[in-house]
Design an enzyme around this catalytic site. Structure first.
Site, short mmCIF file in Angstrom:
data_model
loop_
_atom_site.label_atom_id
_atom_site.label_comp_id
_atom_site.label_asym_id
_atom_site.label_seq_id
_atom_site.Cartn_x
_atom_site.Cartn_y
_atom_site.Cartn_z
N SER A 227 -4.56 10.99 14.01
CA SER A 227 -3.60 11.01 12.70
C SER A 227 -4.05 10.09 11.10
CB SER A 227 -2.06 10.48 12.98
OG SER A 227 -1.32 11.21 13.51
N LYS A 230 -4.92 13.02 8.00
CA LYS A 230 -3.50 12.76 7.31
C LYS A 230 -3.84 12.31 6.34
CE LYS A 230 0.23 12.99 10.31
NZ LYS A 230 -0.09 13.64 12.25
N SER A 401 3.96 9.47 10.12
CA SER A 401 3.22 10.32 10.30
C SER A 401 3.43 12.05 10.87
CB SER A 401 2.47 9.52 11.47
OG SER A 401 1.13 9.99 12.10
#
Length: 572
Positions: A227, A230, A401
């Site tokens: 993640s 991102k 997230s």
């Protein structure tokens, strides 16, 4: 008036002419005043007192014979007036006398009347007494006010205290602090980076004020970011979209009477239940329903999902991630990111978010279950709701997230840049925007915007390059002003988002000082962000670990210790 003589002296009643009357105070000094005499019953006719007077006082005794005042005056020598003194005479106290002393031939004398308790009598003494009481009360109040508020104690002024010595515990972030050296940072990270729990570790540390690389370990080698990818999608959104842009969901008139069509506008944050949303500032389905119901009865509901193209699930995504709460199929109309429990960030998501959202709308307008359909061109708009601004959406997707929200934003970047609103189009759009803004994507290969795919590979240096541009102290770089919100979107160690429950134990010194984006997949853990060292200098870092050790108890705590070591670094 009646006057009783002393001794056996007999009196006769004479008529006193009106022009020759005498007041009581003009009687001769040699004769005792009739005030000191006793009254006896009078045989002559007299004025009858009023009924009220009879009830208030007894009838006085009158003498059998009375002598008028002028007769007494003729018998007595003339009264000698005492010489007037310059000093005012004291007023004698009033005497108690009969209430009415009639004298034959006298008219009413309101000014010389002696009775003070008769109705209509003189009120001057009473007024004087009341005036004195008021003056006394005012004087007392004045004395009290002076003593309480203006007395000697109130006038006294103490000298001001010496200024407090301010010793700030938090030093301001400044580029003027001691610059850390590569040797100092290497020494600070030597122990933490050598933790075997980290497995294969790559990363880099940069001073954004100078742009100097302070620590590097495989920073150009592509690794799975999870993640932390991102960061790239968020940066592309801030660089290409207006921060105030909003995602709009509309309901338009259908082709048939009573039919309405929901046109998905790419907003996955619409709140299905008021007060139960993980997205601050989300629009509500109830608002949309209210607007449409005001336009007339609805008998049929359709939903149009044509805004997006391609597959709803990303490459290498697993269907188990839907039930696991990580993701839902990416469609342009859904409620609460597809969550079944709207307030549970990591709760189960639905496999058909578009249908579920449209059915919820249909139920609330009193129509049967919804079906897929296309909105007629130029159809009248019956209702519209808008998301929070893009900048807030970016902040929210970084804090929790959120994979669904990230993929929706990637598609908006694609639409803005003329690419297809799909997984492939979103990836291309992100790469194009970053490349256009001078970032080197050599070695970077990714297939989604959220980092959910295990096939994504990027070098740690790309993450630190983007964060360095956002963290530069000056705004001479045009990218910095646009990317600055990226820093505040990062979770705070021990305080917010995905870092709220971390940074205890040996990593505690980093609590509150580290801001970073996490990344977690099976066998992969990452941490990338900024930290303020003890000298007030901002440092940028990115660490990516590939390890089969326990992520909860070993790998993530080890990454936290690395960032905390930078906080404690006086590494000049």
């Amino acid at each position: 008036m009646r006057v009783e003589p002393k001794g056996e002296q007999r009196t006769t009643e004479l008529s006193v002419p009106n022009a020759k009357t005498a007041r009581v105070d003009q009687l001769p000094n040699s004769e005792p005043s009739w005030f000191d005499q006793h009254s006896r019953t009078e045989q002559q006719p007299r004025r009858q007192p009023q009924q009220s007077e009879r009830s208030q006082r007894p009838e006085p005794q009158r003498p059998e014979q009375t002598k008028r005042v002028d007769q007494l005056q003729a018998q007595a020598p003339a009264r000698q007036e005492p010489p007037r003194s310059e000093q005012p005479r004291p007023v004698p106290p009033p005497r108690k006398e009969p209430r009415e002393l009639p004298v034959t031939g006298y008219d009413e004398e309101p000014e010389d009347r002696l009775a003070t308790d008769e109705p209509g009598g003189s009120r001057k003494p009473l007024v004087v007494v009341l005036s004195l009481l008021v003056v006394a009360a005012l004087a007392g109040a004045t004395v009290y006010a002076v003593n309480e508020f203006g007395g000697a104690t109130a006038v006294e002024t103490k000298p001001p205290a010496a200024p407090a010595v301010v010793q700030p515990l938090v030093k301001a972030v400044t580029a003027g602090g001691p610059a850390p050296s590569p040797a100092g940072v290497k020494q600070a990270l030597a122990g933490p980076a050598g933790n075997s729990a980290l497995g294969t570790l790559t990363g880099s540390v940069v001073d954004p004020a100078s742009g100097a690389a302070l620590w590097q370990q495989g920073d150009t080698t592509a690794a799975t970011p999870a993640s932390s990818l991102k960061i790239l999608t968020a940066a592309a959104a801030l660089l290409s979209l207006e921060k105030t842009d909003q995602l709009s969901t509309k309901v338009v008139q259908g082709a048939e009477p009573g039919t309405v069509v929901i046109v998905g506008g790419g907003d996955p944050t619409i709140s299905g239940v008021p007060g139960r949303s993980v997205y601050p500032g989300a629009a509500t389905l109830d608002d949309l329903v209210t607007q449409v119901k005001q336009k007339g009865q609805v008998t049929k509901v359709q939903f149009d999902l044509s805004r997006y193209a391609g597959e709803a699930l990303g490459p290498q995504w697993e269907s188990a991630d839907i039930a696991g709460g990580s993701v839902a199929p990416i469609v342009p109309f859904m409620l609460d990111g597809g969550r079944v429990d709207q307030a549970n960030v990591n709760g189960v998501r639905t496999g058909s978010p578009g249908q579920a959202a449209a059915d919820a709308f249909a139920q609330r307008v009193g129509a049967p279950a919804a079906s897929a359909g296309a909105a007629p061109q130029g159809a009248p708009v019956l209702g519209e709701i808008k998301s929070a601004p893009v900048e807030q959406l970016v902040d929210n997707m970084m804090q929790i997230s959120d994979n669904v929200l990230t993929e929706a934003i990637a598609r908006e970047i694609a639409i803005k840049t003329g690419n297809e609103p799909s997984f492939a189009g979103g990836v291309k759009a992100v790469r194009d925007v970053l490349t256009k803004n001078g970032f080197d994507l050599t070695g970077a290969s990714f297939v989604d915007g959220s980092g959910l795919s295990a096939s994504n590979k990027i070098p740690a240096k790309l993450l630190t390059d983007v964060l360095t541009a956002a963290a530069k102290p000056a705004l001479d770089d045009p990218r910095t002003a646009k990317l600055r919100p990226l820093l505040s979107a990062l979770p705070v160690a021990g305080g917010s988002g995905t870092l709220a429950g971390r940074y205890g134990g040996t990593a505690a010194q980093g609590k509150g000082w580290v801001r970073a984006k996490t990344g977690t997949l099976t066998g992969v853990n990452a941490l990338a962000g900024v930290v303020v060292d003890v000298d007030g200098r901002v440092l940028v870092f990115s660490f990516m670990s590939a390890s089969n050790r326990n992520p909860e108890t070993e790998v993530r705590p080890a990454l936290d210790v690395m960032a905390a070591a930078l906080r404690g670094c006086g590494c000049s």
